[in-house]
Design a protein around this motif. Sequence first.
Motif, PDB file in Angstrom:
ATOM      1  N   THR A  46      53.660  40.582  56.758  1.00 60.57           N
ATOM      2  CA  THR A  46      52.895  39.353  56.923  1.00 60.57           C
ATOM      3  C   THR A  46      53.762  38.314  57.638  1.00 60.57           C
ATOM      4  OG1 THR A  46      53.560  38.457  54.779  1.00 60.57           O
ATOM      5  CG2 THR A  46      51.594  39.846  54.836  1.00 60.57           C
ATOM      6  N   VAL A  71      47.462  42.804  44.763  1.00 60.36           N
ATOM      7  CA  VAL A  71      46.971  42.871  46.142  1.00 60.36           C
ATOM      8  C   VAL A  71      45.603  43.544  46.185  1.00 60.36           C
ATOM      9  CG1 VAL A  71      47.400  43.721  48.474  1.00 60.36           C
ATOM     10  CG2 VAL A  71      49.316  43.024  47.026  1.00 60.36           C
ATOM     11  N   TYR A  72      44.664  42.874  46.825  1.00 57.98           N
ATOM     12  CA  TYR A  72      43.388  43.513  47.151  1.00 57.98           C
ATOM     13  C   TYR A  72      43.397  43.811  48.643  1.00 57.98           C
ATOM     14  CZ  TYR A  72      38.547  43.921  48.702  1.00 57.98           C
ATOM     15  OH  TYR A  72      37.385  44.343  49.310  1.00 57.98           O
ATOM     16  N   GLN A  73      43.362  45.091  48.996  1.00 61.09           N
ATOM     17  CA  GLN A  73      43.289  45.506  50.388  1.00 61.09           C
ATOM     18  C   GLN A  73      41.825  45.579  50.792  1.00 61.09           C
ATOM     19  OE1 GLN A  73      45.590  46.181  53.020  1.00 61.09           O
ATOM     20  NE2 GLN A  73      43.580  46.061  54.016  1.00 61.09           N
ATOM     21  N   THR A  74      41.437  44.765  51.733  1.00 58.60           N
ATOM     22  CA  THR A  74      40.040  44.739  52.168  1.00 58.60           C
ATOM     23  C   THR A  74      39.723  45.963  53.027  1.00 58.60           C
ATOM     24  OG1 THR A  74      40.321  43.600  54.292  1.00 58.60           O
ATOM     25  CG2 THR A  74      40.297  42.225  52.283  1.00 58.60           C
ATOM     26  N   GLN A  80      44.410  41.245  53.678  1.00 57.62           N
ATOM     27  CA  GLN A  80      44.637  41.429  52.254  1.00 57.62           C
ATOM     28  C   GLN A  80      44.429  40.094  51.554  1.00 57.62           C
ATOM     29  OE1 GLN A  80      48.721  42.758  52.013  1.00 57.62           O
ATOM     30  NE2 GLN A  80      48.158  44.925  52.090  1.00 57.62           N
ATOM     31  N   MET A  82      46.027  38.302  48.021  1.00 55.38           N
ATOM     32  CA  MET A  82      46.930  38.403  46.883  1.00 55.38           C
ATOM     33  C   MET A  82      46.499  37.389  45.830  1.00 55.38           C
ATOM     34  SD  MET A  82      50.636  39.137  48.672  1.00 55.38           S
ATOM     35  CE  MET A  82      51.276  39.734  47.097  1.00 55.38           C
ATOM     36  N   LYS A 211      47.856  40.782  58.174  1.00 58.20           N
ATOM     37  CA  LYS A 211      48.978  41.609  58.585  1.00 58.20           C
ATOM     38  C   LYS A 211      49.055  41.661  60.103  1.00 58.20           C
ATOM     39  CE  LYS A 211      47.518  45.103  56.187  1.00 58.20           C
ATOM     40  NZ  LYS A 211      47.445  46.449  55.571  1.00 58.20           N
TER      41      LYS A 211
END
Length: 212
Positions: A46, A71-74, A80, A82, A211
């Motif tokens: 990031t 962390v939620y990864q879309t 993402q 956090m 990212k």
Amino acid sequence: MRTKSWVTALVLASAGSAAVAALTGDNSIKGVTEDGKKVVLRADGTWRYQADVGATLGLRLHEKPPSATAVYQTPVPQFQVMYDPSLWTTRSDRDKPDRQSFVHKTGALFATVLAEPLPLTSDEVKKLAIHNFSNGAPGGQVVLEEQRVVNGLQVNTLQMTGSPGGVAFTLYGNYYGSERGSIQVMCWTVKSAFATYEADCLNFINGLIAKR
């Protein structure tokens, strides 16, 4: 429960390279973009603007809080979110894979992350959010609209109020779009309780990470 379903439906409807760099002691990399803006590239991939860049842009700088360790990864690889796992739990909707819902530990604050691979600009994402909110909430209005730098990402921030189902609610969110996709990070509660939960709400929407 009926009021909550109204608001959930409403929220779901409403739903930018380093050229010179030097390694620093904390494993981050300081660099300068091709257009001359100073950035810090973190070890996790990031990035953020350096503080003086935010001042140059005339924008408020925001970063995720230290407690945001989950962390939620879309579904869009670029994005993402956090968040603080001691405050928030997830609630998935199998029929809507492009979004993730969250519930605050008190049960009185809710959040949704909506990420899509649509190549929209941040202004287009913002306009869509305002349009859909206004259509779904009688008396809906924008009480705050500004640009901010969140974890190095220039976003549009909105705070809106409306009365779906006859109950006044406040929605607070960050909105961003690029050629790689768009994302809306939003939280909401009843208007009368917003001041109580504003800090937790702000910390949640400031978990937005893009990212490189």
